[in-house]
Design a protein around this motif. Sequence first.
Motif, PDB file in Angstrom:
ATOM      1  N   LEU A   3       0.831  -1.195   0.000  1.00 31.55           N
ATOM      2  CA  LEU A   3       0.000   0.000   0.000  1.00 31.55           C
ATOM      3  C   LEU A   3       0.873   1.255   0.000  1.00 31.55           C
ATOM      4  O   LEU A   3       1.980   1.243   0.532  1.00 31.55           O
ATOM      5  N   PRO A   4       0.378   2.346  -0.574  1.00 26.75           N
ATOM      6  CA  PRO A   4       1.175   3.572  -0.638  1.00 26.75           C
ATOM      7  C   PRO A   4       1.278   4.302   0.695  1.00 26.75           C
ATOM      8  O   PRO A   4       2.072   5.231   0.833  1.00 26.75           O
ATOM      9  N   GLY A   5       0.465   3.904   1.675  1.00 27.21           N
ATOM     10  CA  GLY A   5       0.492   4.604   2.951  1.00 27.21           C
ATOM     11  C   GLY A   5      -0.006   3.741   4.082  1.00 27.21           C
ATOM     12  O   GLY A   5       0.046   2.513   4.010  1.00 27.21           O
ATOM     13  N   TYR A   6      -0.516   4.371   5.127  1.00 23.30           N
ATOM     14  CA  TYR A   6      -0.930   3.692   6.334  1.00 23.30           C
ATOM     15  C   TYR A   6      -2.403   3.958   6.614  1.00 23.30           C
ATOM     16  O   TYR A   6      -2.966   4.952   6.170  1.00 23.30           O
ATOM     17  N   GLY A   7      -3.021   3.091   7.396  1.00 24.43           N
ATOM     18  CA  GLY A   7      -4.414   3.282   7.755  1.00 24.43           C
ATOM     19  C   GLY A   7      -4.826   2.340   8.857  1.00 24.43           C
ATOM     20  O   GLY A   7      -4.084   1.425   9.225  1.00 24.43           O
ATOM     21  N   ALA A   8      -6.030   2.531   9.374  1.00 26.40           N
ATOM     22  CA  ALA A   8      -6.506   1.703  10.474  1.00 26.40           C
ATOM     23  C   ALA A   8      -7.893   1.149  10.208  1.00 26.40           C
ATOM     24  O   ALA A   8      -8.540   0.640  11.105  1.00 26.40           O
TER      25      ALA A   8
END
Length: 203
Positions: A3-8
């Motif tokens: 993934l290009p970034g982070y998340g929750a």
Amino acid sequence: LKLPGYGASSPIVWNERIYLTCYTGYGTGNRGGSPANLMRHLICVDAKTGKSIWKNSYASSFVPGYGSAAGPRATPAIDGGRVYTMGGHGVVVCTDFATGKTVWKTDRSEFPRNYCSPVLWETGGRQQIVIAATMRVVGYDLSTGKEAWTVRGISRAVCMTPVVSADNYLVVAGWAGGGDLEGRISVQPFEDVAPLRDANGNG
């Protein structure tokens, strides 16, 4: 797939496709970023191959002091034709299921606390996306994204996602003292409280 970034938020699986959200530009994923660069990404992935089919990216607003992950924590809702995603603190986006293009986008900048996920609800023959956040619950028309109704009186930080009961009642939790318009909590200035509570003076 990286993934290009982070998340929750949680992934959604629908007809051999996986829908994921993440964010870039601020927070743990990019310590050198700034609130002005916060981006939310909705990614559609082939469940068999793990390859990305499409990605929808858009800017997300940020309210200082409320935490960059408030919007990206929300899991999207899906109805088989469209995906409904929360973006940061300021927007809800409707994305086409097949192409990933934005169908509509609705401003929600008045809601700094968007922790719960949106939920689909049909009542009176009207299909809606319902979101509970700071001070009120809102139902948005699925076809246009326009606000259809609202109920006030919930708390400032709502973490519980609304649910629809078997007999089609919308159930919302999240009231707390200070949520009523006539009974808002008054917080003393930090300068007044610090001498009483900050014994070691670290702020």
